[in-house]
Motif scaffolding. Structure first.
Motif, short mmCIF file in Angstrom:
data_model
loop_
_atom_site.label_atom_id
_atom_site.label_comp_id
_atom_site.label_asym_id
_atom_site.label_seq_id
_atom_site.Cartn_x
_atom_site.Cartn_y
_atom_site.Cartn_z
N LYS A 28 0.81 -1.21 0.00
CA LYS A 28 0.00 0.00 0.00
C LYS A 28 0.85 1.27 0.00
CE LYS A 28 -4.29 -1.78 1.30
NZ LYS A 28 -5.58 -1.51 1.85
N MET A 31 2.65 1.88 -3.64
CA MET A 31 1.89 1.95 -4.89
C MET A 31 1.89 3.38 -5.40
SD MET A 31 -1.58 0.00 -5.80
CE MET A 31 -2.01 -0.75 -4.30
N TRP A 100 -12.61 13.37 4.31
CA TRP A 100 -13.16 12.35 3.41
C TRP A 100 -14.23 11.51 4.10
CZ3 TRP A 100 -10.39 7.17 2.15
CH2 TRP A 100 -11.04 6.52 1.10
N ARG A 101 -15.44 11.52 3.56
CA ARG A 101 -16.53 10.67 4.06
C ARG A 101 -16.64 10.76 5.58
NH1 ARG A 101 -19.19 6.52 2.61
NH2 ARG A 101 -19.59 6.05 0.43
N ILE A 131 -12.12 9.96 -4.97
CA ILE A 131 -12.01 9.01 -6.08
C ILE A 131 -11.22 9.62 -7.23
CG2 ILE A 131 -13.32 7.97 -7.96
CD1 ILE A 131 -15.41 7.17 -6.17
N VAL A 135 -7.67 8.07 -4.41
CA VAL A 135 -7.43 7.75 -2.99
C VAL A 135 -8.00 6.36 -2.69
CG1 VAL A 135 -8.13 8.35 -0.64
CG2 VAL A 135 -7.42 10.14 -2.22
N TYR A 136 -7.23 5.51 -1.99
CA TYR A 136 -7.82 4.24 -1.58
C TYR A 136 -7.75 4.01 -0.10
CZ TYR A 136 -3.01 2.71 -2.27
OH TYR A 136 -1.65 2.60 -2.25
N GLY A 137 -7.19 4.93 0.65
CA GLY A 137 -7.19 4.79 2.10
C GLY A 137 -6.57 6.03 2.72
N MET B 48 -9.71 -1.37 -4.18
CA MET B 48 -8.33 -1.06 -3.85
C MET B 48 -8.00 -1.26 -2.37
SD MET B 48 -7.15 -0.26 -6.80
CE MET B 48 -5.63 0.65 -6.53
N GLN B 49 -9.03 -1.29 -1.53
CA GLN B 49 -8.77 -1.46 -0.10
C GLN B 49 -8.64 -2.93 0.28
OE1 GLN B 49 -11.92 0.85 1.57
NE2 GLN B 49 -10.60 2.57 2.02
N CYS B 50 -9.21 -3.80 -0.54
CA CYS B 50 -9.22 -5.22 -0.23
C CYS B 50 -8.84 -5.91 -1.51
CB CYS B 50 -10.61 -5.64 0.22
SG CYS B 50 -11.92 -4.72 -0.62
N GLN B 51 -7.53 -6.00 -1.77
CA GLN B 51 -7.04 -6.17 -3.13
C GLN B 51 -7.57 -7.34 -3.93
OE1 GLN B 51 -2.83 -5.75 -3.15
NE2 GLN B 51 -2.92 -3.70 -2.35
N LEU B 62 -15.40 2.62 -0.06
CA LEU B 62 -14.73 3.04 -1.30
C LEU B 62 -15.29 2.28 -2.49
CD1 LEU B 62 -12.51 4.65 -2.75
CD2 LEU B 62 -10.96 2.76 -2.30
#
Lengths: 177, 148
Positions: A28, A31, A100-101, A131, A135-137, B48-51, B62
């Motif tokens: 993570k 990436m 975010w959220r 998005i 962003v994924y986390g 993407m959070q849980c590949q 997400l």
């Protein structure tokens, strides 16, 4: 002896390939952002604490700035908060928050309790802007240069070391601060 | 009494998981064609959070944001390729379960073929060697133990 030479070689080669694959799997934090070198996505979002006003990405153009994606539900965000406060005190780059959220009241309470490192915080309750930034986390921190291009993305809690090397280090060729 | 309570808790858990499995995605699009494209596309994108889940199979927020994005693009009349391109432009090729056959990803497609060819080569060699052994050996087989 010779009988085992070829199978052993093949085995070792495969093991080597798999080892490299496991070690370099898309971790993570390593990436790379797909946006590197590209124009940062535009947004026009309400400002935390002043929802009648909006923050537009066009207002930020013309000088380098930093976008920090955070939320009160994010554990690593609490971890990096002290570092963000230090960064804000040094005052070398505008630090724009993207909440975010999240819930506005909780976000405001968080900033009141822990201190507010942000120049301004934009509210992305539906996660649309996040998005667009890929962003994924949370937390994720983006460096955007004076031409509006994404130069770097850090995933995970910010540290002084990363800040100095990847953000301040890019400042000299990112246009005027 | 206690046992009843345990059963009730177990039943509640089972039900909760069953509901979650069934209700990750309940999006309905206005027509069958869009619905099918929606379902196909959401299975193509990685959460993407849980590949190792697709966004269709993932309950995280997400993934639901990305499903909403796919839905909105479909309703806006975008083609499947345009939607894929927009996902890749934001998240990179990692988001595709089936990466494109180009440049750096080419070896992903070629490597299994090379391994297969290697296997065939080894098999052919072994079979040839054994065939040669049999052809060069004209001795009579010894009688089996049971026949003695």
């Amino acid at each position: 002896m010779n009988r085992f030479l070829i199978p052993a070689t093949v085995f070792l080669a495969l093991a080597g390939i798999l080892y490299v694959g496991v070690v370099h799997s898309p971790n993570k934090s390593t990436m790379q952002s797909a946006l590197l070198g590209k124009q940062a996505p535009a947004f026009n979002l309400p400002i935390l604490g002043d929802p009648a006003r909006k923050l537009s990405s066009t207002e930020l153009a013309g000088r380098p700035w930093v976008l920090n994606v955070w939320a009160t539900w994010c554990v690593a965000c609490r971890e990096e908060h002290a570092t963000l406060l230090e960064i804000a005190r040094a005052n070398q780059l505008p630090l724009v928050g993207l909440d975010w959220r999240d819930q506005d009241d909780e976000a405001l309470r968080w900033l009141a309790e822990l201190g507010n490192p942000y120049t301004v915080v934009a509210v992305d309750r539906e996660g649309r802007t996040a998005i667009n930034f890929g962003v994924y986390g949370a937390p994720e921190t983006f460096f955007i240069d004076a031409n509006g291009r994404v130069q770097y993305r850090h995933v995970g809690a910010m540290t002084q070391e990363v800040w100095q090397r990847e953000f301040i280090g890019r400042l000299s060729h990112a246009g005027l601060p | 009494m206690n046992r009843m309570r345990i059963r009730a808790v177990l039943a509640a858990f089972t039900l909760a998981f069953a509901l979650q499995a069934a209700a990750i995605d309940i999006t309905v699009l206005p027509n069958e064609e869009l619905q099918q494209r929606y379902e196909a596309l959401t299975h193509e994108f990685r959460c993407m959070q849980c590949q190792n889940n697709s966004i269709a199979d993932s309950p995280v927020s997400l993934a639901s944001d990305l499903r909403r994005d796919v839905k909105e693009q479909l309703l806006a009349g975008k083609t499947d390729d345009e939607i894929r391109a927009s996902m890749v432009s934001r998240y990179g090729n990692v988001i595709l379960f089936r990466p494109p056959m180009s440049g750096g990803t080419l070896w992903i497609w070629i490597a299994p073929l090379l391994v297969l060819l290697g296997g065939v080569w080894v098999a052919v060699r072994i079979v040839r060697r054994r065939a040669a052994l049999v052809a060069g050996d004209d001795s009579v087989l010894p009688p089996e133990d049971g026949a003695r």
